[in-house]
Design an enzyme around this catalytic site. Sequence first.
Site: not given
Length: 237
Positions: A43, A45, A190-191, A18, A70
């Site tokens: 993390h 990017r 992760h997950d 938004r 990360e």
Amino acid sequence: MTKLSVNINKIATLRNSRGGNVPNLLKVAKDIENFGAEGITIHPRPDERHIRYQDAIDLKEIVTTEYNIEGNPIQKFIDLVLKTNPTQVTLVPDAVDALTSNAGWDTIKNESFLKEVISTFKNNGIRTSIFVDPVPSMVEGAAKVGADRIELYTESYAEDFAKNNLKGIKPFTDAAILANKLELGINAGHDLSLDNIKYFKENIPNLLEVSIGHALISESLYLGLENVVNMYLNKLK
């Protein structure tokens, strides 16, 4: 007790959808610490589609627990980490256009590159961790390049656990045993979720830290952020 580091990328994703500053990323990070989490993970990017590079700098001023950044160590990322000097940097071999992390490092193929990058960070007093699959040769490679820790890439474990295949933990247990022998610290991520975290913790000797974002924030939509943070903490005891 295994430390819980909360990845706040999804908070940044919601904010960016938004424009403006709602939710306030810095306030959420501070609240998560106040709720009991022992670390904050981001993390960033290159396209800054969630965490912005400026966020990493701003968070440095307010995070009082462990601060973990990360990312793929391209030069822009290396410069950011050296500028912010976090507690830990976790190296992840993301492609520039990756939706999310989907593989660990080939620590053998990338030995010389990883050695150079890790040396740069360690010379600046930053603890280093390498994202790896639970493969013995990759764990051995992580020790060889000088990493302080590995972060086990746990997607396959989570998929097996959801299918009631508890044998899926074995490669991770074996990797952890090897890492302990090599004097590598062990992180994981992760997950991981409220459903599968307890079994994982129970089967990974000397698990130091888990980094959890997507599942934790999703679960918080139903259960509340403070409640979910404490639910994880209880399962990690």
